[in-house]
Write a protein that holds these residues in place. Structure first.
Motif, PDB file in Angstrom:
ATOM      1  N   GLN A 239       1.772 -28.267 -42.281  1.00  7.90           N
ATOM      2  CA  GLN A 239       0.554 -28.063 -41.509  1.00  7.90           C
ATOM      3  C   GLN A 239      -0.624 -28.084 -42.487  1.00  7.90           C
ATOM      4  O   GLN A 239      -0.524 -27.558 -43.598  1.00  7.90           O
ATOM      5  CB  GLN A 239       0.643 -26.702 -40.811  1.00  7.90           C
ATOM      6  CG  GLN A 239      -0.667 -26.188 -40.260  1.00  7.90           C
ATOM      7  CD  GLN A 239      -0.553 -24.711 -39.889  1.00  7.90           C
ATOM      8  OE1 GLN A 239      -0.228 -24.365 -38.766  1.00  7.90           O
ATOM      9  NE2 GLN A 239      -0.804 -23.846 -40.849  1.00  7.90           N
TER      10      GLN A 239
ATOM     11  N   SER B 165      -4.490 -26.891 -43.045  1.00  9.81           N
ATOM     12  CA  SER B 165      -5.555 -26.036 -42.524  1.00  9.81           C
ATOM     13  C   SER B 165      -6.867 -26.452 -43.183  1.00  9.81           C
ATOM     14  O   SER B 165      -6.932 -26.601 -44.391  1.00  9.81           O
ATOM     15  CB  SER B 165      -5.292 -24.570 -42.860  1.00  9.81           C
ATOM     16  OG  SER B 165      -4.011 -24.209 -42.381  1.00  9.81           O
TER      17      SER B 165
ATOM     18  N   SER C 182      -8.961 -21.787 -34.902  1.00  8.64           N
ATOM     19  CA  SER C 182      -9.231 -20.343 -34.838  1.00  8.64           C
ATOM     20  C   SER C 182     -10.640 -20.133 -35.346  1.00  8.64           C
ATOM     21  O   SER C 182     -10.986 -20.645 -36.397  1.00  8.64           O
ATOM     22  CB  SER C 182      -8.302 -19.557 -35.754  1.00  8.64           C
ATOM     23  OG  SER C 182      -7.013 -20.051 -35.682  1.00  8.64           O
TER      24      SER C 182
ATOM     25  N   LEU D 140     -11.030 -22.099 -38.748  1.00 10.09           N
ATOM     26  CA  LEU D 140      -9.962 -22.801 -39.444  1.00 10.09           C
ATOM     27  C   LEU D 140      -9.299 -23.720 -38.446  1.00 10.09           C
ATOM     28  O   LEU D 140      -8.897 -23.286 -37.364  1.00 10.09           O
ATOM     29  CB  LEU D 140      -8.912 -21.817 -39.968  1.00 10.09           C
ATOM     30  CG  LEU D 140      -9.234 -21.044 -41.240  1.00 10.09           C
ATOM     31  CD1 LEU D 140      -8.048 -20.162 -41.597  1.00 10.09           C
ATOM     32  CD2 LEU D 140      -9.548 -21.993 -42.384  1.00 10.09           C
TER      33      LEU D 140
ATOM     34  N   ARG E 282      -6.137 -25.973 -37.770  1.00 13.81           N
ATOM     35  CA  ARG E 282      -4.793 -26.257 -38.279  1.00 13.81           C
ATOM     36  C   ARG E 282      -4.297 -27.496 -37.579  1.00 13.81           C
ATOM     37  O   ARG E 282      -4.306 -27.558 -36.351  1.00 13.81           O
ATOM     38  CB  ARG E 282      -3.871 -25.083 -37.998  1.00 13.81           C
ATOM     39  CG  ARG E 282      -4.394 -23.795 -38.606  1.00 13.81           C
ATOM     40  CD  ARG E 282      -3.436 -22.660 -38.335  1.00 13.81           C
ATOM     41  NE  ARG E 282      -3.948 -21.432 -38.881  1.00 13.81           N
ATOM     42  CZ  ARG E 282      -4.234 -20.355 -38.152  1.00 13.81           C
ATOM     43  NH1 ARG E 282      -4.040 -20.371 -36.854  1.00 13.81           N
ATOM     44  NH2 ARG E 282      -4.686 -19.277 -38.731  1.00 13.81           N
TER      45      ARG E 282
ATOM     46  N   SER F 229       0.391 -25.603 -45.565  1.00 13.91           N
ATOM     47  CA  SER F 229       1.415 -24.568 -45.508  1.00 13.91           C
ATOM     48  C   SER F 229       2.523 -25.104 -44.611  1.00 13.91           C
ATOM     49  O   SER F 229       2.350 -26.099 -43.916  1.00 13.91           O
ATOM     50  CB  SER F 229       0.844 -23.256 -44.976  1.00 13.91           C
ATOM     51  OG  SER F 229      -0.041 -23.510 -43.918  1.00 13.91           O
TER      52      SER F 229
ATOM     53  N   GLU G 116       3.191 -14.706 -37.877  1.00 14.48           N
ATOM     54  CA  GLU G 116       1.799 -14.652 -38.362  1.00 14.48           C
ATOM     55  C   GLU G 116       0.852 -15.254 -37.333  1.00 14.48           C
ATOM     56  O   GLU G 116      -0.191 -14.696 -37.030  1.00 14.48           O
ATOM     57  CB  GLU G 116       1.667 -15.365 -39.703  1.00 14.48           C
ATOM     58  CG  GLU G 116       2.291 -14.555 -40.839  1.00 14.48           C
ATOM     59  CD  GLU G 116       1.976 -15.112 -42.209  1.00 14.48           C
ATOM     60  OE1 GLU G 116       1.156 -16.046 -42.295  1.00 14.48           O
ATOM     61  OE2 GLU G 116       2.540 -14.604 -43.183  1.00 14.48           O
ATOM     62  N   TYR G 117       1.219 -16.409 -36.822  1.00 18.59           N
ATOM     63  CA  TYR G 117       0.483 -17.007 -35.713  1.00 18.59           C
ATOM     64  C   TYR G 117       1.350 -18.090 -35.099  1.00 18.59           C
ATOM     65  O   TYR G 117       2.357 -18.503 -35.685  1.00 18.59           O
ATOM     66  CB  TYR G 117      -0.880 -17.579 -36.135  1.00 18.59           C
ATOM     67  CG  TYR G 117      -0.827 -18.563 -37.277  1.00 18.59           C
ATOM     68  CD1 TYR G 117      -0.510 -19.901 -37.056  1.00 18.59           C
ATOM     69  CD2 TYR G 117      -1.122 -18.162 -38.576  1.00 18.59           C
ATOM     70  CE1 TYR G 117      -0.458 -20.805 -38.100  1.00 18.59           C
ATOM     71  CE2 TYR G 117      -1.082 -19.053 -39.632  1.00 18.59           C
ATOM     72  CZ  TYR G 117      -0.745 -20.378 -39.393  1.00 18.59           C
ATOM     73  OH  TYR G 117      -0.698 -21.269 -40.422  1.00 18.59           O
TER      74      TYR G 117
ATOM     75  N   ARG H 291       4.297 -19.747 -37.439  1.00 19.56           N
ATOM     76  CA  ARG H 291       4.102 -19.519 -38.865  1.00 19.56           C
ATOM     77  C   ARG H 291       4.661 -18.134 -39.194  1.00 19.56           C
ATOM     78  O   ARG H 291       4.321 -17.145 -38.521  1.00 19.56           O
ATOM     79  CB  ARG H 291       2.616 -19.598 -39.214  1.00 19.56           C
ATOM     80  CG  ARG H 291       2.257 -19.091 -40.590  1.00 19.56           C
ATOM     81  CD  ARG H 291       2.681 -20.013 -41.706  1.00 19.56           C
ATOM     82  NE  ARG H 291       2.395 -19.357 -42.995  1.00 19.56           N
ATOM     83  CZ  ARG H 291       2.857 -19.786 -44.148  1.00 19.56           C
ATOM     84  NH1 ARG H 291       3.617 -20.865 -44.210  1.00 19.56           N
ATOM     85  NH2 ARG H 291       2.569 -19.150 -45.254  1.00 19.56           N
TER      86      ARG H 291
END
Lengths: 141, 447
Positions: free
Chosen positions: A5, A7, A37, A44, A46, A69, A98-99, A116
């Motif tokens: 991914q 970001s 986000s 950010l 992604r 990431s 995490e998300y 994530r």
């Protein structure tokens, strides 16, 4: 098993998202899915693209601050309680998310969600143990 | 002096530098005899100086020892504007072979002039600067200082020719071409402003050129704006270019008033040509050695436009120890700020260098930043815009907010002021082709 991914840091002002999308489009990069986000005056973005290397090169050459990431694409049964079952499997191993966000395409009868985790390997093992499908890049693109 | 005796060409010590190592008693003797001469000349030829001496009841003969310089009147930048263009010249224009002028941000510029001998002195001090930084004949030098009325470009140029280097007089601007020339011409050394060079390092990265691998640049002389040790570390670690500081100002001679040696630990003043004092900017009294204050300079050999006790506004201190290089001419600490750089924000004195320190404390390398001052409901607002780099970025929004808070906290710890830190996209803050612009003051000044 793991998906790359990218970001990208964007200022929260009119035109900044479209400028980035235009840059990717001009370079012929197709976005498979994305999530934005926002946090006040910045955001950010992604993205997941079939050609992650190319996407990264294009974005960095255009002068954006970007970082990569790894995330996991999980097949989530597309029925009531489908996502809850996935999360329960993770909870039982105390693996925090995490998300997460949805992948734009489906895989057969399942929806695909991008997750994530701090520890991807443990999460993948836990999900497989619980019988959930984890998609690799081959399955997605 | 005869430049370049054939038997010096292969050597590593150059006779021009011998004056850097004069025994101190002799150095002070030379300073005093030159000081007395320059005061006599100014008193005779410069009305402004004569009037100020008379107002203090002083005659040139009253200067008997070096310490007597403290009694002489100061000269400030506005004096140069008030006497525009030639009011401080001591020779007829037929003796003036060069003029330079500083960019005036408000109104008229200030004009400085040089006789042929002044040009020779300028060349000599630049040669000593370059030798101290390890430049020599055989170097291919890209001079990125602006050529023209600014003293930087042509000043360095004279000294570079003096040492027999190959000079590329490229001037500033057109960053991609700068990198191309650096690569194709086999450039081994450079001169320019540190902020522009940092911009070039980024440009090279974008072009896919690795400074250490693809270029041969080994050393650089950087100046014309204050820069920090952290900036030096950044330059040296990312580009592999050893970075030396040079000090100077147009009003005195241009670049070449002082320079760093291989120890990179303060700048040696070429004291046989420049008499340096450090005074308290408020009381204007001399401060003890080692204490910070404003640098005041008297030119000891300038003919066309000698200046006596010029207030530079640059804040520094004398180094009290002897330099390991063995040079006897005294060193000043690197200039970190100017007394007129000081910002008053909500009544608190803040220097832009403090913001820089705060940012460096949070991140290992110095990000591009801009200080933005506005006024809301009669209260000053301090905003610091910080450009994000890939290295600072996380895929986690929370981590980015934490970074913002760490910047903000660090600024508050150092300045005592709350700052709103705004994260900005790379390249969104205007890059300078010359001196760094770090401040946008949008406050309306009350009458």
């Amino acid at each position: 098993m793991k998906i790359r991914q990218i970001s990208i840091f964007l200022e929260n002002r009119p035109g900044s998202l479209s400028a980035l999308c235009r840059t990717l489009a001009d370079a012929g990069v197709n976005l498979s899915t994305l999530m934005l986000s926002e946090a006040g005056e910045f955001g950010l973005l992604r993205i997941i693209a079939s050609d992650a290397d190319k996407a990264q090169t294009v974005v960095e050459k255009a002068g954006y601050a970007a970082t990569t990431s790894e995330v996991v694409a999980i097949q989530v049964p597309d029925k009531p309680g489908g996502l809850a079952a996935v999360l329960t499997a993770l909870d039982s191993h105390q693996i925090p998310v995490e998300y997460m966000y949805a992948f734009a395409q489906r895989s057969g009868r399942d929806a695909i969600m991008i997750f994530r985790f701090g520890d991807l390997d443990r999460a993948i093992a836990a999900l497989k143990e619980a019988g959930f499908g984890v998609c690799g890049a081959i399955d997605l693109f | 002096m005869i430049p370049h005796l054939w038997n010096d060409l292969e050597g590593t010590f150059f006779p021009e530098s011998a004056l850097d190592y004069m025994p101190e008693s002799r150095l002070r003797e030379v300073q005093l005899q030159r000081l007395r001469a320059v005061i006599a000349l100014s008193y005779e030829k410069v009305q402004l100086f004569r009037e100020r001496m008379e107002a203090k009841g002083l005659k040139p003969a009253d200067v008997r020892q070096l310490a007597d310089v403290c009694q002489l009147p100061f000269l400030v930048k506005t004096d140069l504007r008030d006497t525009y263009p030639y009011g401080l010249f001591t020779v007829p224009m037929s003796e003036v072979v060069r003029v330079h002028a500083s960019s005036g941000t408000t109104g008229k510029p200030i004009v400085v002039g040089y006789t042929a001998q002044d040009m020779e002195v300028w060349k000599q001090v630049i040669m000593r600067t370059l030798y101290a930084a390890g430049f020599s004949r055989g170097d291919i030098v890209q001079n990125m200082y602006g050529y023209g009325l600014f003293t930087g470009g042509l000043g360095l140029h004279g000294g570079l020719e003096g040492i027999g280097a190959t000079v590329i007089p490229i001037s500033g601007g057109n960053s991609e071409r700068q990198i191309m020339v650096m690569k194709d011409f086999g450039v081994t050394a450079i001169c320019g402003t540190p902020s522009y060079f940092i911009h070039l390092i980024e440009t090279a990265q974008k072009m896919g050129i690795d400074f250490k691998r693809d270029l041969k640049v080994k050393r650089g002389v950087f100046g014309a704006e204050p820069w920090s040790d952290q900036m030096r570390q950044y330059i040296e670690s990312t580009s592999g270019v050893q970075a030396f500081d040079i000090y100077g100002l147009s009003e005195i001679i241009g670049p070449g008033v002082g320079a760093e040696c291989e120890c990179q630990d303060g700048l040696h003043i070429f004291e046989d040509h420049f008499l340096a004092e450090i005074v308290d900017p408020k009381t204007l009294e001399p401060v003890p050695d080692g204490t910070e204050g404003e640098l005041v300079i008297t030119t000891l050999s300038k003919q066309a436009m000698p200046v006596i006790r010029y207030r530079t506004r640059d804040i520094t201190a004398f180094e009290t120890s002897c330099c390991r290089c063995g040079r006897t001419c005294r060193r000043i600490r690197r200039i970190s700020r100017r007394s007129d750089d000081m910002l008053i924000i909500r009544g608190v004195n803040v220097y832009p260098s403090q913001i820089e320190t705060a940012l460096l404390k949070t991140e290992a390398s110095l990000p591009h930043y801009l200080i933005v001052l506005t006024r809301k409901d009669g209260l000053d607002q301090l905003e610091v815009r910080v450009e994000i780099t890939g290295g600072m970025l996380s895929d986690n929004v929370g981590a980015m907010e934490q970074l913002q808070k760490r910047f903000s906290r660090s600024i508050e710890q150092i300045t005592g002021l709350h700052a709103t830190v705004t994260l900005a996209q790379p390249g969104s803050i205007t890059r300078s082709e010359g001196k760094a612009k770090r401040l946008l003051d949008q406050r309306e000044i009350p009458n």
